[in-house]
Design a protein around this motif. Sequence first.
Motif, short mmCIF file in Angstrom:
data_model
loop_
_atom_site.label_atom_id
_atom_site.label_comp_id
_atom_site.label_asym_id
_atom_site.label_seq_id
_atom_site.Cartn_x
_atom_site.Cartn_y
_atom_site.Cartn_z
N MET A 34 0.72 -1.32 0.06
CA MET A 34 0.02 0.11 0.09
C MET A 34 0.85 1.25 0.18
SD MET A 34 -2.74 1.84 -0.33
CE MET A 34 -3.99 0.44 -0.03
N ARG A 35 1.96 1.28 0.70
CA ARG A 35 2.96 2.32 0.87
C ARG A 35 3.32 2.60 -0.66
NH1 ARG A 35 5.94 0.70 4.41
NH2 ARG A 35 4.98 1.51 6.20
N VAL A 36 3.82 1.53 -1.12
CA VAL A 36 4.57 1.91 -2.68
C VAL A 36 3.34 2.32 -3.50
CG1 VAL A 36 5.40 0.68 -4.49
CG2 VAL A 36 6.31 -0.01 -2.18
N HIS A 37 2.27 1.55 -3.50
CA HIS A 37 1.04 2.29 -4.36
C HIS A 37 0.87 3.58 -4.17
CE1 HIS A 37 -2.59 2.13 -6.53
NE2 HIS A 37 -3.37 2.60 -5.24
N HIS A 38 0.56 4.19 -3.12
CA HIS A 38 0.24 5.45 -2.80
C HIS A 38 1.27 6.25 -3.15
CE1 HIS A 38 1.33 5.47 1.62
NE2 HIS A 38 2.15 6.29 1.27
N GLN A 39 2.60 6.19 -3.03
CA GLN A 39 3.64 6.96 -3.36
C GLN A 39 3.72 6.73 -4.87
OE1 GLN A 39 7.12 4.96 -1.16
NE2 GLN A 39 6.70 6.50 0.55
N LEU A 40 3.98 5.83 -5.64
CA LEU A 40 4.35 5.92 -6.98
C LEU A 40 2.93 6.24 -7.79
CD1 LEU A 40 6.59 2.56 -7.17
CD2 LEU A 40 7.11 4.83 -7.07
N ALA A 41 2.02 5.61 -7.61
CA ALA A 41 0.81 6.22 -8.24
C ALA A 41 0.42 7.54 -8.00
CB ALA A 41 -0.53 5.20 -7.81
N GLY A 42 0.57 7.83 -6.84
CA GLY A 42 0.51 9.64 -6.70
C GLY A 42 1.14 10.36 -7.29
N LEU A 43 2.63 9.74 -7.51
CA LEU A 43 3.64 10.71 -8.07
C LEU A 43 3.19 10.84 -9.67
CD1 LEU A 43 6.33 12.20 -7.79
CD2 LEU A 43 7.56 10.11 -8.21
N ALA A 44 2.89 9.71 -10.24
CA ALA A 44 2.35 9.51 -11.75
C ALA A 44 1.33 10.53 -11.81
CB ALA A 44 2.10 8.14 -11.87
N LEU A 45 0.41 10.60 -11.01
CA LEU A 45 -0.87 11.54 -10.97
C LEU A 45 -0.24 12.90 -11.16
CD1 LEU A 45 -3.32 9.47 -8.87
CD2 LEU A 45 -3.34 9.74 -11.42
N ALA A 46 0.51 13.28 -9.86
CA ALA A 46 0.97 14.53 -9.87
C ALA A 46 1.70 14.94 -11.15
CB ALA A 46 2.06 14.63 -8.61
N THR A 47 2.71 14.18 -11.59
CA THR A 47 3.26 14.71 -12.82
C THR A 47 2.39 14.89 -14.22
OG1 THR A 47 5.18 13.35 -12.14
CG2 THR A 47 5.26 13.97 -14.43
N ALA A 48 1.67 13.88 -14.32
CA ALA A 48 0.55 14.26 -15.37
C ALA A 48 -0.28 15.15 -15.14
CB ALA A 48 -0.43 12.99 -15.39
N ALA A 49 -0.76 15.61 -14.02
CA ALA A 49 -1.42 17.00 -13.69
C ALA A 49 -0.58 17.99 -14.00
CB ALA A 49 -1.98 16.84 -12.08
N ALA A 50 0.57 18.24 -13.73
CA ALA A 50 1.48 19.57 -13.92
C ALA A 50 1.47 19.44 -15.55
CB ALA A 50 2.73 19.34 -13.44
N LEU A 51 1.53 18.32 -16.12
CA LEU A 51 1.77 18.54 -17.63
C LEU A 51 0.50 18.97 -18.33
CD1 LEU A 51 3.80 15.09 -18.46
CD2 LEU A 51 4.48 17.62 -19.00
N ALA A 52 -0.41 18.48 -17.73
CA ALA A 52 -2.03 18.90 -18.18
C ALA A 52 -2.15 20.35 -18.02
CB ALA A 52 -3.30 18.12 -17.48
N ALA A 53 -1.60 20.90 -16.93
CA ALA A 53 -1.83 22.50 -16.57
C ALA A 53 -1.11 23.12 -17.54
CB ALA A 53 -1.33 22.59 -15.06
N VAL A 54 0.35 22.42 -17.90
CA VAL A 54 1.18 23.28 -18.84
C VAL A 54 0.46 23.28 -20.33
CG1 VAL A 54 3.26 23.23 -20.05
CG2 VAL A 54 3.33 22.63 -17.48
#
Length: 395
Positions: free
Chosen positions: A152-172
């Motif tokens: 669960m720790r790996v899931h929330h760290q890595l999945a959350g990081l991927a979502l954060a990166t995609a959101a920043a790209l979408a905002a750009v």
Amino acid sequence: MTGGLLAWLAGALAAVLHLAGALKTTPAFSALPFDLTLASLALLLPLLALLLVTRRWAVAPALALPVAAAALLWLWLVVAGSWSASRLILVQKLPEVAIAAPLMLAAGLLVGAEPVARAALCRVTLGIGLLLGLLVGWSALAGWQAQDVAQMRVHHQLAGLALATAAALAAVESRGLWRLAWLAAVLGLGATSLLPGGRTALAALVLGVALAPALRLGRQAGLAWLLAALAVLALGGLWLLLNPGLAEGLRTLERLTSEPAGLEARQGLWQAALGWAGLAAPWGLGTGGFTIAAGHGEWRGLYPHNHALEALAEGGLPGLVLWLGAFGGAALAMLALAPGVAPARLARIAALVLPMAMTILVSTDLGNRMAWFALGLALSLGLTLRAPVARHGHV
């Protein structure tokens, strides 16, 4: 045409390799009959070699310090392994810092500098983020739970990081006729990031969405975007304070508001890292030696949770100096190179790098390949393509 296709494939495979860990935390990709990381790496390496030899590159002098410091840091961590008390962690970590880290930094440099590869990297990263958002949402609705706390720790760290990166790209990309669609994607990814449980990833999403687009918009419009993003964040926080029941079922908000143990544990690890760094000065505990010295045994999950402190505790003063030269030097190089870089390129690189830059301050260890790939992307601002050489009167 062929060169463009190879560059596009290199960028796409780099995105898959970068986010393979996040994909593998979902039920759909964890069931694949092959290792996604190894498969994407095996396909990417020959394409990187082709990119290197089929392009004429111009290298900015600003890259000299961080690249040299990174290379010396890898070498020093190998040497420091000779006096480490660890065996299990050392065996895991040395290949990551001596083999995977140089490959990932080189991948970030080449893919980030080649325009077609960079465009593919951004698009596939965004696509993976949107796919992960759907998978995370579907898994939450279906009641999927990780098998254990570590998963669960790996899931929330890595999945959350991927979502954060995609959101920043979408905002750009939120410009022109498709602005509303991109903003909807940002909001959707932000909402989905409330499900996995990654508090650092949520903060990284806010940072990336607020800062990366501002680099593309210019001074006045960028400041307006930044203020608007902060206003939305403040209103959202106020709304949750007034309606605490809304956080129920949203794992990230539940952990943010009711689980201070995570911050307390990090503070304890940071204090232990500083304490042992002092006791083991000037050469450090040796690569992988922190968890044993801190009384946790061969448990890699209890690393110092800060790149600089880990470099200091395990690599001593040389480790800290070299880490600052690599990562701090990259930050200084970005600042020096930014005025001469096209705003769109600068913003996209920032969107890819900022979430990881925040993560290395509060999570992940020196063996994490994503950190080295992000370092390569940051340094790619100093690597540009030269014009083709004229032959027989033609270009």
